[in-house]
Design an enzyme around this catalytic site. Structure first.
Site, PDB file in Angstrom:
ATOM      1  N   LYS A  86      96.896  53.995 137.230  1.00 11.75           N
ATOM      2  CA  LYS A  86      97.148  53.121 138.642  1.00 11.75           C
ATOM      3  C   LYS A  86      96.600  53.595 138.799  1.00 11.75           C
ATOM      4  CE  LYS A  86     101.312  54.726 136.614  1.00 11.75           C
ATOM      5  NZ  LYS A  86     101.100  54.994 135.101  1.00 11.75           N
TER       6      LYS A  86
ATOM      7  N   ARG B 222     109.646  51.585 137.659  1.00 14.27           N
ATOM      8  CA  ARG B 222     110.145  51.627 136.237  1.00 14.27           C
ATOM      9  C   ARG B 222     111.165  52.144 135.797  1.00 14.27           C
ATOM     10  NH1 ARG B 222     105.238  55.764 136.658  1.00 14.27           N
ATOM     11  NH2 ARG B 222     106.512  57.711 137.123  1.00 14.27           N
TER      12      ARG B 222
ATOM     13  N   ARG C 212      92.671  65.365 132.769  1.00 12.84           N
ATOM     14  CA  ARG C 212      92.584  65.199 134.147  1.00 12.84           C
ATOM     15  C   ARG C 212      92.797  66.409 135.185  1.00 12.84           C
ATOM     16  NH1 ARG C 212      97.525  61.079 136.437  1.00 12.84           N
ATOM     17  NH2 ARG C 212      98.521  63.066 134.984  1.00 12.84           N
TER      18      ARG C 212
ATOM     19  N   ARG D 224      97.734  69.186 136.650  1.00 10.75           N
ATOM     20  CA  ARG D 224      99.568  68.753 136.704  1.00 10.75           C
ATOM     21  C   ARG D 224     100.826  69.435 136.027  1.00 10.75           C
ATOM     22  NH1 ARG D 224     100.004  62.313 138.421  1.00 10.75           N
ATOM     23  NH2 ARG D 224     101.893  62.702 136.275  1.00 10.75           N
TER      24      ARG D 224
ATOM     25  N   ARG E 144     106.307  62.110 128.442  1.00 11.89           N
ATOM     26  CA  ARG E 144     106.481  60.882 129.112  1.00 11.89           C
ATOM     27  C   ARG E 144     106.278  59.551 128.713  1.00 11.89           C
ATOM     28  NH1 ARG E 144     102.450  63.851 132.208  1.00 11.89           N
ATOM     29  NH2 ARG E 144     101.891  61.493 133.588  1.00 11.89           N
TER      30      ARG E 144
HETATM   31  P1  AP5 Z   1      95.411  57.582 136.597  1.00 13.83           P
HETATM   32  O1  AP5 Z   1      94.506  56.985 137.806  1.00 13.83           O
HETATM   33  O2  AP5 Z   1      95.920  59.549 137.369  1.00 13.83           O
HETATM   34  O3  AP5 Z   1      96.367  57.620 135.771  1.00 13.83           O
HETATM   35  P2  AP5 Z   1      98.132  57.140 136.141  1.00 13.83           P
HETATM   36  O4  AP5 Z   1      98.237  55.966 135.617  1.00 13.83           O
HETATM   37  O5  AP5 Z   1      98.224  56.892 138.010  1.00 13.83           O
HETATM   38  O6  AP5 Z   1      98.482  58.214 135.605  1.00 13.83           O
HETATM   39  P3  AP5 Z   1      99.764  59.506 136.110  1.00 13.83           P
HETATM   40  O7  AP5 Z   1     100.007  60.200 134.869  1.00 13.83           O
HETATM   41  O8  AP5 Z   1     100.233  59.622 137.268  1.00 13.83           O
HETATM   42  O9  AP5 Z   1     100.862  58.153 135.929  1.00 13.83           O
HETATM   43  P4  AP5 Z   1     102.299  58.575 135.766  1.00 13.83           P
HETATM   44  O10 AP5 Z   1     103.054  57.418 135.053  1.00 13.83           O
HETATM   45  O11 AP5 Z   1     103.131  59.184 134.627  1.00 13.83           O
HETATM   46  O12 AP5 Z   1     102.680  59.441 136.891  1.00 13.83           O
HETATM   47  P5  AP5 Z   1     103.538  59.729 138.315  1.00 13.83           P
HETATM   48  O13 AP5 Z   1     102.727  60.684 139.251  1.00 13.83           O
HETATM   49  O14 AP5 Z   1     103.616  58.180 139.108  1.00 13.83           O
HETATM   50  O15 AP5 Z   1      94.444  58.384 135.335  1.00 13.83           O
HETATM   51  C1  AP5 Z   1      94.225  59.302 134.663  1.00 13.83           C
HETATM   52  C2  AP5 Z   1      93.138  60.076 134.135  1.00 13.83           C
HETATM   53  O16 AP5 Z   1      92.472  59.180 133.395  1.00 13.83           O
HETATM   54  C3  AP5 Z   1      92.093  61.270 135.035  1.00 13.83           C
HETATM   55  O17 AP5 Z   1      91.872  61.734 134.553  1.00 13.83           O
HETATM   56  C4  AP5 Z   1      91.236  59.192 135.754  1.00 13.83           C
HETATM   57  O18 AP5 Z   1      89.634  59.724 135.825  1.00 13.83           O
HETATM   58  C5  AP5 Z   1      90.667  58.797 133.989  1.00 13.83           C
HETATM   59  N1  AP5 Z   1      91.251  57.665 133.849  1.00 13.83           N
HETATM   60  C6  AP5 Z   1      91.264  56.612 134.347  1.00 13.83           C
HETATM   61  N2  AP5 Z   1      90.250  55.292 134.887  1.00 13.83           N
HETATM   62  C7  AP5 Z   1      89.502  55.705 133.160  1.00 13.83           C
HETATM   63  C8  AP5 Z   1      89.403  54.698 132.807  1.00 13.83           C
HETATM   64  N3  AP5 Z   1      89.088  53.455 132.817  1.00 13.83           N
HETATM   65  N4  AP5 Z   1      88.150  54.766 131.495  1.00 13.83           N
HETATM   66  C9  AP5 Z   1      88.435  56.297 131.621  1.00 13.83           C
HETATM   67  N5  AP5 Z   1      89.028  57.477 131.916  1.00 13.83           N
HETATM   68  C10 AP5 Z   1      89.452  56.937 132.629  1.00 13.83           C
HETATM   69  O19 AP5 Z   1     104.894  59.805 137.837  1.00 13.83           O
HETATM   70  C11 AP5 Z   1     104.858  61.426 137.405  1.00 13.83           C
HETATM   71  C12 AP5 Z   1     106.509  61.337 137.406  1.00 13.83           C
HETATM   72  O20 AP5 Z   1     107.089  61.308 138.437  1.00 13.83           O
HETATM   73  C13 AP5 Z   1     107.350  60.921 136.267  1.00 13.83           C
HETATM   74  O21 AP5 Z   1     107.043  61.377 134.689  1.00 13.83           O
HETATM   75  C14 AP5 Z   1     108.681  61.202 137.263  1.00 13.83           C
HETATM   76  O22 AP5 Z   1     109.490  61.993 136.965  1.00 13.83           O
HETATM   77  C15 AP5 Z   1     108.431  60.843 138.459  1.00 13.83           C
HETATM   78  N6  AP5 Z   1     108.309  59.551 138.875  1.00 13.83           N
HETATM   79  C16 AP5 Z   1     107.249  59.085 139.467  1.00 13.83           C
HETATM   80  N7  AP5 Z   1     108.192  57.549 139.627  1.00 13.83           N
HETATM   81  C17 AP5 Z   1     108.975  57.419 139.162  1.00 13.83           C
HETATM   82  C18 AP5 Z   1     110.329  56.287 139.146  1.00 13.83           C
HETATM   83  N8  AP5 Z   1     109.892  55.209 139.795  1.00 13.83           N
HETATM   84  N9  AP5 Z   1     111.254  56.262 139.302  1.00 13.83           N
HETATM   85  C19 AP5 Z   1     111.869  57.371 138.530  1.00 13.83           C
HETATM   86  N10 AP5 Z   1     111.167  58.961 138.437  1.00 13.83           N
HETATM   87  C20 AP5 Z   1     109.383  57.798 138.321  1.00 13.83           C
HETATM   88 MG    MG Z   2      99.035  58.096 139.382  1.00 15.17          MG
END
Ligand code: AP5
Ligand code: MG
Ligand code: ZN
Length: 216
Positions: A13, A88, A126, A160, A171
């Site tokens: 994402k 989410r 990552r 992270r 997660r």
């Molecule tokens: P990346 O693009 O970083 O993936 P992502 O989908 O953004 O993954 P996140 O870990 O950020 O998602 P998340 O939903 O768990 O975390 P968030 O910060 O939202 O890509 C991942 C890796 O893959 C990278 O190394 C990249 O280079 C590689 N990659 C990408 N595309 C690729 C491809 N095509 N091929 C190969 N490699 C590739 O949330 C974190 C925490 O915050 C949550 O756990 C929760 O506690 C809180 N939080 C956030 N939002 C909410 C909400 N709405 N409600 C409640 N709690 C929330």
């Molecule tokens: Mg992200």
């Protein structure tokens, strides 16, 4: 256009958000980045969020909803927005529908589909830039040879806290119980478009942009 990027942790994402926002010419935000920014500034919300994020569980709906709807009100303007990682839970999705009820609601939800074993590989390799937030991967998307960010002015790269194996497992579990039901919620609303996230970063981006328009 008002667009949501939906998908499991590690689906890509964040990697795709900048490209889509630029294509649409709309501001974008990741709820996770808003929380991480609060942590960096050591605010009360940041300390609260950290106590959940560290464990890989969701921050409670009430604080998350008010943080994101406030961002929409103050940053998004009339041209639309891109949301990464929000909503989410069903509660968040309903709250978003309510907040947008006098503005035609969401236009598209782009769901990036990636299998579990690949998600684990992506999260455990990552690296994130402390300055600009850009994401790299040790194997599939390596940073420049000097180990600093190539996107901004050489920002420091870090892992992270919630990419530790225990937190990653939690997660994924939370994603399947709390967030995956949104796939059907938005499919029934007729605005869901699904993309195979296990292609190159370039091809995923291309397909996402294609699915912004058109009927399928
Ligand atoms: P990346 O693009 O970083 O993936 P992502 O989908 O953004 O993954 P996140 O870990 O950020 O998602 P998340 O939903 O768990 O975390 P968030 O910060 O939202 O890509 C991942 C890796 O893959 C990278 O190394 C990249 O280079 C590689 N990659 C990408 N595309 C690729 C491809 N095509 N091929 C190969 N490699 C590739 O949330 C974190 C925490 O915050 C949550 O756990 C929760 O506690 C809180 N939080 C956030 N939002 C909410 C909400 N709405 N409600 C409640 N709690 C929330
Ligand atoms: Mg992200
Ligand atoms: Zn950077």
């Amino acid at each position: 256009m008002k667009v949501v990027l939906l998908g499991p942790p590690g689906a890509g994402k964040g990697t795709q958000a900048a490209r889509i926002a630029e294509y649409l010419n709309v501001p974008s935000v990741a709820s996770g980045d808003l929380f991480r920014d609060h942590q960096k500034r050591d605010t009360e919300l940041g300390r609260l969020a950290r106590s959940y994020m560290q464990r890989g569980v969701l921050v409670p709906d009430e604080v998350t909803i008010s943080m994101v709807t406030e961002w929409i009100e103050t940053e998004a303007g009339d041209g639309g927005f891109l949301l990464d990682g929000f909503p989410r839970t069903l509660g968040q999705a309903e709250a978003l529908d309510g907040a947008l009820s006098n503005a035609d609601g969401l236009d598209r939800v782009l769901y990036i589909r990636v299998a579990n074993d690949e998600l684990v590989r992506r999260l455990t390799g990552r690296l994130v830039c402390r300055e600009c937030g850009v994401t790299f991967h040790r194997v599939s998307n390596p940073p420049p040879a000097d180990g600093a960010c190539g996107d901004c002015d050489g920002g420091e790269l870090y892992e992270r806290e919630d990419d530790r194996p225990e937190a990653v497992g939690k997660r994924l579990e939370v994603y399947f119980s709390e967030t995956a039901p949104l796939i059907d919620y938005y499919r029934e609303a007729g605005i869901l478009r699904e993309v195979d996230g296990e292609q190159s970063i370039e091809d995923v981006g291309q397909e996402l942009v294609e699915k912004l328009g058109g009927a399928s």
